[in-house]
Design a protein around this motif. Structure first.
Motif, short mmCIF file in Angstrom:
data_model
loop_
_atom_site.label_atom_id
_atom_site.label_comp_id
_atom_site.label_asym_id
_atom_site.label_seq_id
_atom_site.Cartn_x
_atom_site.Cartn_y
_atom_site.Cartn_z
N LYS A 171 0.85 -1.29 0.15
CA LYS A 171 -0.09 -0.01 -0.14
C LYS A 171 0.90 1.34 0.12
N GLY A 172 2.29 1.08 0.14
CA GLY A 172 3.04 2.29 0.18
C GLY A 172 2.98 3.06 1.46
N GLU A 195 -7.13 -7.03 14.08
CA GLU A 195 -8.22 -6.88 13.24
C GLU A 195 -8.19 -5.45 12.57
N ALA A 196 -7.89 -4.65 13.41
CA ALA A 196 -7.91 -3.05 12.82
C ALA A 196 -6.90 -2.82 11.95
N VAL A 197 -5.64 -3.62 12.06
CA VAL A 197 -4.57 -3.41 11.38
C VAL A 197 -4.72 -4.06 10.01
N LEU A 252 -5.23 -2.52 6.02
CA LEU A 252 -4.54 -2.99 4.83
C LEU A 252 -5.26 -3.74 4.08
N ASP A 253 -6.49 -3.83 3.97
CA ASP A 253 -7.43 -4.49 3.28
C ASP A 253 -6.91 -6.07 3.05
N TYR A 254 -6.61 -6.66 4.28
CA TYR A 254 -6.12 -7.93 4.17
C TYR A 254 -7.17 -8.93 4.93
#
Length: 171
Positions: free
Chosen positions: A125-126, A160-162, A166-168
């Motif tokens: 994601k840069g 979960e927030a991380v 990150l759209d992971y």
């Protein structure tokens, strides 16, 4: 030889009024066969940066100026002595019109632990650690601790927030 034309070099001499010495600047230019550029290795980040720079016919000083870094930093990245921060990688990818994914070869990175997942997807994601932490309302040290493997939990609201930032999606 005062001008740099078709592979010839020039040098400028000037006297440093403070030190009383002469300095010479020598510039060499040469044309590199396009086929040779395509054959350059791409195993490391530095080799990929060198290949992209040569493809664009930029010298180190020109690339440095476009990326707002020093020519010394470009040299060190290309030779593998320095690993650039993500903001420099982003600038390089923009200048070369290539993806961060290509420059870092992130596809080959494992996703076995939260540490590996967070670092891989953050870089894709840069984002810097600071930027990711801000998105998650966390302190930068929390992201650093996850990436360094100091926090090992594989679930919970923080992770979960991380992952969400990150759209992971866990596999």
């Amino acid at each position: 030889m005062n001008k740099c034309i078709d592979g010839y070099y020039h040098h400028n001499s000037h006297k440093d009024k403070h030190a009383g010495t002469k300095h010479k600047t020598i510039t060499f230019t040469w044309n590199i066969d396009e086929n040779l550029i395509q054959e350059l290795p791409e195993e490391t980040l530095g080799q990929r940066v060198l290949k992209c720079r040569k493809n664009m016919k930029l010298n180190m000083k020109e690339l440095a100026k476009l990326c707002n870094i020093s020519p010394f930093t470009v040299k060190n990245i290309e030779s593998g002595l320095t690993y650039p921060n993500i903001s420099t990688v982003k600038k390089l990818s923009e200048v070369f019109d290539v993806s961060i994914k290509y420059l870092l070869q992130i596809d080959n990175w494992p996703e076995d632990t939260p540490s590996q997942i967070i670092k891989k997807f953050r870089l894709l994601k840069g984002l810097s650690q600071h930027e990711l932490a801000k998105l998650c309302n966390l302190h930068q040290s929390t992201i650093k601790d996850y990436e360094d493997g100091r926090i090992k939990c594989c679930n919970g609201p923080t992770l979960e927030a991380v992952y969400k930032a990150l759209d992971y999606t866990a596999k």
